[in-house]
Write a protein that holds these residues in place. Sequence first.
Motif, mmCIF file in Angstrom:
data_model
loop_
_atom_site.group_PDB
_atom_site.id
_atom_site.type_symbol
_atom_site.label_atom_id
_atom_site.label_comp_id
_atom_site.label_asym_id
_atom_site.label_seq_id
_atom_site.Cartn_x
_atom_site.Cartn_y
_atom_site.Cartn_z
ATOM 1 N N LEU A 67 0.825 -1.211 0.000
ATOM 2 C CA LEU A 67 0.000 0.000 0.000
ATOM 3 C C LEU A 67 0.861 1.265 0.000
ATOM 4 N N ASP A 68 2.044 1.190 0.624
ATOM 5 C CA ASP A 68 2.915 2.359 0.730
ATOM 6 C C ASP A 68 3.889 2.495 -0.436
ATOM 7 N N ALA A 69 3.911 1.515 -1.336
ATOM 8 C CA ALA A 69 4.861 1.554 -2.451
ATOM 9 C C ALA A 69 4.608 2.778 -3.332
ATOM 10 N N ARG A 70 5.675 3.280 -3.912
ATOM 11 C CA ARG A 70 5.571 4.438 -4.794
ATOM 12 C C ARG A 70 4.868 4.050 -6.104
ATOM 13 N N PRO A 71 4.200 4.991 -6.743
ATOM 14 C CA PRO A 71 3.511 4.682 -8.011
ATOM 15 C C PRO A 71 4.425 4.064 -9.060
ATOM 16 N N ASP A 72 5.667 4.582 -9.192
ATOM 17 C CA ASP A 72 6.562 4.034 -10.203
ATOM 18 C C ASP A 72 6.926 2.582 -9.903
ATOM 19 N N MET A 85 -3.877 1.746 -10.082
ATOM 20 C CA MET A 85 -3.201 2.870 -9.437
ATOM 21 C C MET A 85 -4.225 3.846 -8.871
ATOM 22 N N ALA A 86 -5.323 4.066 -9.600
ATOM 23 C CA ALA A 86 -6.389 4.942 -9.106
ATOM 24 C C ALA A 86 -7.019 4.368 -7.843
ATOM 25 N N LEU A 87 -7.247 3.053 -7.826
ATOM 26 C CA LEU A 87 -7.798 2.396 -6.637
ATOM 27 C C LEU A 87 -6.845 2.537 -5.462
ATOM 28 N N TRP A 88 -5.537 2.376 -5.717
ATOM 29 C CA TRP A 88 -4.517 2.488 -4.656
ATOM 30 C C TRP A 88 -4.508 3.898 -4.065
ATOM 31 N N ARG A 89 -4.654 4.900 -4.926
ATOM 32 C CA ARG A 89 -4.637 6.283 -4.424
ATOM 33 C C ARG A 89 -5.830 6.546 -3.507
ATOM 34 N N VAL A 90 -6.984 6.029 -3.890
ATOM 35 C CA VAL A 90 -8.178 6.200 -3.046
ATOM 36 C C VAL A 90 -7.964 5.503 -1.705
ATOM 37 N N GLN A 91 -7.440 4.286 -1.744
ATOM 38 C CA GLN A 91 -7.193 3.526 -0.525
ATOM 39 C C GLN A 91 -6.208 4.256 0.380
ATOM 40 N N ARG A 92 -5.101 4.763 -0.203
ATOM 41 C CA ARG A 92 -4.106 5.489 0.581
ATOM 42 C C ARG A 92 -4.703 6.755 1.198
ATOM 43 N N GLU A 93 -5.508 7.464 0.406
ATOM 44 C CA GLU A 93 -6.088 8.708 0.901
ATOM 45 C C GLU A 93 -7.092 8.429 2.020
ATOM 46 N N LEU A 94 -7.835 7.349 1.882
ATOM 47 C CA LEU A 94 -8.789 6.965 2.919
ATOM 48 C C LEU A 94 -8.067 6.691 4.235
ATOM 49 N N ARG A 209 5.170 26.561 22.906
ATOM 50 C CA ARG A 209 6.074 25.453 23.231
ATOM 51 C C ARG A 209 6.454 24.736 21.934
ATOM 52 N N PHE A 210 7.739 24.672 21.656
ATOM 53 C CA PHE A 210 8.175 23.866 20.518
ATOM 54 C C PHE A 210 8.502 22.479 21.038
ATOM 55 N N LEU A 211 7.677 21.489 20.684
ATOM 56 C CA LEU A 211 7.751 20.168 21.307
ATOM 57 C C LEU A 211 8.678 19.192 20.576
ATOM 58 N N ASP A 212 8.645 19.210 19.248
ATOM 59 C CA ASP A 212 9.455 18.218 18.546
ATOM 60 C C ASP A 212 9.523 18.535 17.058
ATOM 61 N N HIS A 213 10.530 17.958 16.439
ATOM 62 C CA HIS A 213 10.655 17.916 14.980
ATOM 63 C C HIS A 213 10.918 16.460 14.641
ATOM 64 N N VAL A 214 9.934 15.820 14.030
ATOM 65 C CA VAL A 214 9.994 14.388 13.748
ATOM 66 C C VAL A 214 10.203 14.180 12.253
ATOM 67 N N ILE A 215 11.158 13.325 11.911
ATOM 68 C CA ILE A 215 11.431 12.974 10.517
ATOM 69 C C ILE A 215 10.999 11.531 10.300
ATOM 70 N N VAL A 216 10.252 11.292 9.216
ATOM 71 C CA VAL A 216 9.773 9.935 8.946
ATOM 72 C C VAL A 216 10.224 9.471 7.565
ATOM 73 N N THR A 217 10.432 8.161 7.465
ATOM 74 C CA THR A 217 10.610 7.490 6.185
ATOM 75 C C THR A 217 9.514 6.440 6.100
ATOM 76 N N GLU A 218 9.588 5.590 5.084
ATOM 77 C CA GLU A 218 8.548 4.578 4.939
ATOM 78 C C GLU A 218 8.513 3.614 6.116
ATOM 79 N N GLY A 219 9.673 3.325 6.708
ATOM 80 C CA GLY A 219 9.666 2.354 7.794
ATOM 81 C C GLY A 219 10.436 2.768 9.023
ATOM 82 N N ASP A 220 10.765 4.058 9.128
ATOM 83 C CA ASP A 220 11.587 4.505 10.239
ATOM 84 C C ASP A 220 11.220 5.938 10.582
ATOM 85 N N CYS A 221 11.675 6.404 11.733
ATOM 86 C CA CYS A 221 11.398 7.785 12.131
ATOM 87 C C CYS A 221 12.435 8.228 13.161
ATOM 88 N N TYR A 222 12.562 9.560 13.280
ATOM 89 C CA TYR A 222 13.605 10.137 14.129
ATOM 90 C C TYR A 222 13.060 11.380 14.811
#
Length: 230
Positions: A67-72, A85-94, A209-222
């Motif tokens: 579901l998270d794979a890139r369109p290409d 691809m259109a169905l995938w976009r609807v699913q992702r947006e939902l 209050r500045f609480l955090d700056h979070v960086i995300v990738t497809e399977g990780d975060c910082y």
Amino acid sequence: MSATTDSTTSPHSGHRARLRERLKRDPLAVADYEVLELLLGYGLTRKDTKLLAKELLRRFGTIRGALDARPDELLQVPGFGPGLMALWRVQRELLARYASSAARQREILATPDAVARMAQSRLAGCPHEECWLALVDARNGLIFWERLRRGGIGQVPVQPRDVLEAALTHKASGIILVHNHPGGSPGPSQPDLMLTTELQRLAPRMGLRFLDHVIVTEGDCYSITQSKRI
């Protein structure tokens, strides 16, 4: 009189009906590829989707990966065309809007992990950098979750003024900044660290209050403020 076959009926409708019945009786008894098979069937109504479902899992590892794979990436899979691809976009947006509905319920964002989960539902698979802003009340209840800027493959330009103006406009108490690194490491760049430092310096002067700056990738975060992967 012999029975006739409706020309609009899929030759695979009986198999899919049995799968749907199994799903209704016991969802956990249905394999991952069978769940994908059912989903694909809504886009390919007259085709057998079992092999395509298995190929998606083989390439991307899990349902989430598919579901998270890139369109290409998806369009390189034989049998996965523009209609799907259109169905995938609807699913992702939902799924993304389901996660972002937390703002309406004033969900408490008590940890960077909670922020990351919400962000990944929106940004996983995004081919360019986007900066999103989570604004919270005095109890860290989410009151605003929107895209602040959309950038390119390697950067998204954000000024401290953009963040602070939005926080004041929405009468927020706390600020959480989130952006993604498409297909890369979640570790912060030098501009990421500089922006965080500047917001940490300026926000208290404006009663924020500045609480955090979070960086995300497809399977990780910082989390920059906690200086660790989460």
